[in-house]
Design an enzyme around this catalytic site. Structure first.
Site, mmCIF file in Angstrom:
data_model
loop_
_atom_site.group_PDB
_atom_site.id
_atom_site.type_symbol
_atom_site.label_atom_id
_atom_site.label_comp_id
_atom_site.label_asym_id
_atom_site.label_seq_id
_atom_site.Cartn_x
_atom_site.Cartn_y
_atom_site.Cartn_z
ATOM 1 N N HIS A 183 0.820 -1.211 0.000
ATOM 2 C CA HIS A 183 0.000 0.000 0.000
ATOM 3 C C HIS A 183 0.851 1.258 0.000
ATOM 4 O O HIS A 183 2.047 1.211 0.291
ATOM 5 C CB HIS A 183 -0.928 0.012 1.221
ATOM 6 C CG HIS A 183 -0.261 -0.430 2.481
ATOM 7 N ND1 HIS A 183 -0.396 -1.694 2.998
ATOM 8 C CD2 HIS A 183 0.593 0.196 3.323
ATOM 9 C CE1 HIS A 183 0.316 -1.820 4.102
ATOM 10 N NE2 HIS A 183 0.942 -0.683 4.323
ATOM 11 N N ASP A 283 7.291 -5.786 3.260
ATOM 12 C CA ASP A 283 6.225 -5.645 4.240
ATOM 13 C C ASP A 283 4.925 -6.256 3.711
ATOM 14 O O ASP A 283 4.546 -6.024 2.554
ATOM 15 C CB ASP A 283 6.018 -4.141 4.518
ATOM 16 C CG ASP A 283 5.018 -3.903 5.638
ATOM 17 O OD1 ASP A 283 5.265 -4.375 6.747
ATOM 18 O OD2 ASP A 283 3.981 -3.252 5.382
ATOM 19 N N GLU A 325 7.765 -10.558 4.995
ATOM 20 C CA GLU A 325 7.159 -10.388 6.322
ATOM 21 C C GLU A 325 5.729 -10.939 6.284
ATOM 22 O O GLU A 325 4.757 -10.196 6.270
ATOM 23 C CB GLU A 325 7.159 -8.904 6.730
ATOM 24 C CG GLU A 325 6.687 -8.677 8.142
ATOM 25 C CD GLU A 325 5.272 -8.100 8.265
ATOM 26 O OE1 GLU A 325 4.708 -8.181 9.362
ATOM 27 O OE2 GLU A 325 4.732 -7.573 7.267
ATOM 28 N N HIS A 394 8.431 -4.809 16.612
ATOM 29 C CA HIS A 394 7.587 -3.613 16.785
ATOM 30 C C HIS A 394 6.102 -3.955 16.744
ATOM 31 O O HIS A 394 5.272 -3.127 17.082
ATOM 32 C CB HIS A 394 7.914 -2.593 15.693
ATOM 33 C CG HIS A 394 7.466 -3.047 14.337
ATOM 34 N ND1 HIS A 394 8.089 -4.069 13.648
ATOM 35 C CD2 HIS A 394 6.439 -2.647 13.558
ATOM 36 C CE1 HIS A 394 7.458 -4.256 12.510
ATOM 37 N NE2 HIS A 394 6.456 -3.417 12.412
ATOM 38 N N ASP A 395 5.769 -5.159 16.275
ATOM 39 C CA ASP A 395 4.362 -5.535 16.155
ATOM 40 C C ASP A 395 3.902 -6.333 17.371
ATOM 41 O O ASP A 395 4.679 -6.639 18.274
ATOM 42 C CB ASP A 395 4.148 -6.332 14.864
ATOM 43 C CG ASP A 395 4.028 -5.411 13.653
ATOM 44 O OD1 ASP A 395 3.580 -4.257 13.823
ATOM 45 O OD2 ASP A 395 4.383 -5.843 12.544
HETATM 46 C C1 GLC Z 1 3.423 -4.897 8.704
HETATM 47 C C2 GLC Z 1 4.148 -4.045 9.721
HETATM 48 C C3 GLC Z 1 3.130 -3.396 10.607
HETATM 49 C C4 GLC Z 1 2.221 -2.554 9.779
HETATM 50 C C5 GLC Z 1 1.607 -3.361 8.633
HETATM 51 C C6 GLC Z 1 0.979 -2.467 7.625
HETATM 52 O O1 GLC Z 1 2.758 -5.944 9.278
HETATM 53 O O2 GLC Z 1 5.050 -4.819 10.446
HETATM 54 O O3 GLC Z 1 3.744 -2.636 11.604
HETATM 55 O O4 GLC Z 1 1.198 -2.026 10.577
HETATM 56 O O5 GLC Z 1 2.579 -4.107 7.934
HETATM 57 O O6 GLC Z 1 1.954 -1.850 6.837
#
Ligand code: GLC
Length: 648
Positions: A183, A283, A325, A394-395
């Protein structure tokens, strides 16, 4: 197979970009010729019926050629060195850390002053969290990018990044950054043009005149942030249309069924590659293909795109590894390493999110059976690929492993997950954890968990209660979790702050741009007076830092810990202990982790079932020798402790 038209296209691009003389050009040419048929067939799989397919395919070849031409001599040299090493990224000598540059040290240029800190700890790969321009109030931590080529002024400039990359490279450190592929921000130039009614850019997104198609999509699409951003579509008043926004309302999903989007994003990827990126974190790749009537996650075409990108990267920037990811179910994750003809030819890395969550599961219950029940899936990872292993990032922590794994461990899946959520949000009897539930889905009651490593391990509560014994226990929990992460196989990725035990930061609640997202509680702002306490023996910071440092240094010494698909789980003689063997040639390391707050006894027999029974062992953690005992005699492991036993 010779394909006249394809090779004419390649020839035209080589002439156009004057790729003809240098040795690097010849290497590029060989790689392009080798991968072109795969690239063409993957491209056709996606776009052969698209009216602009031929034009965009030419654009793709041009993009590869142009990127090659822009790659510096230093990077070509590094590519060649990595190629000589073979699968360089499987090494046991790499340890990473993820960090937000602003929270860590202010800006990119200040990072150079912190390289000694990383060196001291033993970290030689930095994952810099998103740095490219992102609207301050609507940024999702930088994952809503409004300009893929301009560093956000909060962090510095592209030149700052290039300088740091060069300094890191000179110190043999690796750089990892993100490509936010799925996105853009609603403030990205493409989105702004789409809002203004430009058809070309409306086709870069999923835009609809009314709710009929969105409603059909919604029937099968789950929600990623059900609390903060319910629904998957947002109405855009400027153009009177609905746009797909799977994450937040301000993150517009790119439409990869349009080949122009793919070529644009490939160009961005290669732009990052030419900044000297060693590992590119893709991502949210699970979301990049949408199809009505499906969950729009993990679709076969998403894999086609990843494979295509991998083949392209291999041609234009072969030294850059790709990390997908995908935080998905254990069965799904394997597909990101490639299947059938593409085994080990898709993502080089994936996060071992299942193992991460299972370690939290074991820590809460003191029972490793669910962890063990999942391993047959995780062991399917193909040779030549690797995990990013981690305890925190971070998640949030999602409990996404399968119900049958929980059942195999004799628990009821619903009750078990309820218990874990209660435990980590501090609501279960006896829990010292101080986390919070994240993204609670009001319809399903599904939820994930936020909180720092230290707070989830009980350190925050122990400090509040000034309870020394609990502080010790919390530190032991932190270290046993990290140790398991470091030796399970893959590249360990620390999350900044965890190396000194940062507890939750609740200041995000005072910031409207963050207060709706409790993941900010575990994204600390580094206070260097706290970090400098690593110099004072006996402080919490020093104890955690030096244990982490020791783990990294042990790992670097032991070649059998490199990820050569060389992990064997040992029979579970004690349900509180996770035990596995890492082996390379004659070198063997028996690893045991006690997840319970009680002394554990492991029958020596556990070590004798895989190959030649060891006789003498050296525990790298306790720096102690062991004589292997008789069966029905026991290796004794202290509460929340572990052993790293090399057969000597
Ligand atoms: C991934 C990132 C996360 C983010 C999501 C949307 O999962 O790690 O922090 O909110 O993508 O970009």
């Amino acid at each position: 197979m010779y394909d006249y038209i394809l090779h004419q296209q390649i020839k035209a691009a080589l002439i156009k970009f004057k790729i003809e003389k240098e040795e690097d050009d010849l290497s590029f040419y060989s790689r392009l010729i080798a991968n072109a048929p795969a690239i063409k067939s993957l491209f056709d799989e996606l776009y052969q019926h698209h009216p602009k397919a031929a034009e965009q395919f030419n654009g793709l070849i041009d993009t590869l050629s142009a990127a090659h031409k822009k790659r510096t001599a230093a990077l070509h040299k590094k590519d060649a060195a990595k190629a000589d090493k073979g699968l360089w990224f499987l090494s046991n000598e790499i340890t990473g850390m993820s960090l937000y540059v602003d929270n860590f040290c202010g800006d990119i240029s200040s990072l150079s002053g912190k390289l000694d800190y990383f060196k001291k700890l033993g970290v030689n790969l930095l994952h810099l969290m998103p740095l490219f321009e992102s609207p301050a109030g609507e940024s999702d931590g930088g994952y809503a990018v409004s300009n893929f080529r301009k560093i956000d002024s909060r962090f510095g400039t592209l030149d700052d990044l290039k300088k740091v990359q060069q300094m890191m490279s000179a110190e043999d450190m690796y750089l990892m950054i993100d490509i936010v592929l799925n996105h853009t921000s609603h403030q990205h130039e493409w989105a702004l043009k789409a809002k203004q009614g430009e058809k070309k850019y409306q086709d870069y997104f999923y835009m609809f005149d009314d709710r009929s198609i969105p409603d059909t999509f919604e029937q099968a699409m789950p929600e990623v942030f059900p609390e903060a951003a319910p629904g998957n579509f947002t109405f855009i008043p400027e153009c009177g249309k609905w746009v797909m926004t799977v994450f937040h309302k301000y993150q517009w999903d790119l439409n990869f069924s349009n080949p122009a989007v793919l070529v644009e994003m490939l160009d961005v990827i290669l732009f990052y590659a030419n900044l000297g990126v060693d590992v590119l974190r893709i991502d949210a790749p699970a979301f990049i293909w949408k199809q009505i009537g499906t969950t729009c996650q993990n679709l076969p075409r998403a894999h086609t795109i990843l494979r295509l990108l991998k083949q392209c990267v291999q041609v234009a920037s072969p030294g850059m590894a790709l990390l997908g990811e995908a935080i998905v179910a254990p069965k799904e994750i394997m597909n990101y390493f490639g299947t059938s003809n593409y085994i080990a030819k898709e993502c080089d890395f994936a996060y071992n999110a299942t193992q991460m969550a299972l370690q939290w599961d074991s820590l809460a219950t003191g029972d490793t059976r669910v962890m063990l029940a999942a391993q047959h899936e995780l062991l399917k990872k193909p040779y030549g690929t690797s995990w990013i292993t981690y305890t925190r990032c971070h998640d949030d922590i999602g409990l996404g492993y399968d119900d049958y794994m929980i059942q195999q461990a004799s628990f009821d899946p619903y009750q078990h997950r309820e218990y874990l959520k209660d435990f980590y949000s501090g609501n279960a009897v006896g829990s010292t954890a101080m986390g919070a539930l994240f993204a609670v889905n009001p319809k399903t009651q599904d939820a994930r968990i936020s909180g720092t490593l230290a707070s989830l391990c009980g350190l925050e509560k122990a400090i509040i209660n000034s309870n020394e014994a609990e502080i010790n226990t919390a530190i032991n929990r932190i270290i046993v979790m990290q140790a398991c992460t470091f030796f399970i196989g893959g590249l360990p990725m620390l999350f900044y702050g965890d190396e000194v035990g940062y507890t939750n930061d609740y200041s995000y609640l005072n910031n409207v741009a963050k207060s709706y997202d409790n993941r900010w509680m575990h994204r600390p702002i580094i206070d260097w007076t706290k970090n400098n306490k690593i110099e004072t023996v006996g402080t919490i910071e020093q104890r955690i830092f030096s244990a982490t440092q020791q783990l990294i240094s042990i790992r670097k010494k032991l070649h059998m810990v490199a990820d050569y698909s060389n992990l064997t789980w040992l029979s579970p003689y004690n349900i509180h202990v996770a035990g596995f063997l890492r082996q390379f040639d004659e070198q063997r390391l028996f690893c045991f982790f006690n997840f319970k707050n009680e002394v554990a006894y492991v029958d020596w027999q556990a070590l004798k079932e895989k190959g030649n029974p060891p006789v003498l062992l050296f525990d790298h953690w306790h720096q102690k020798k062991y004589q292997v005992g008789r069966d029905k005699e026991y290796l004794i492991i202290e509460p929340y402790s572990f052993c790293l036993l090399e057969s000597v």
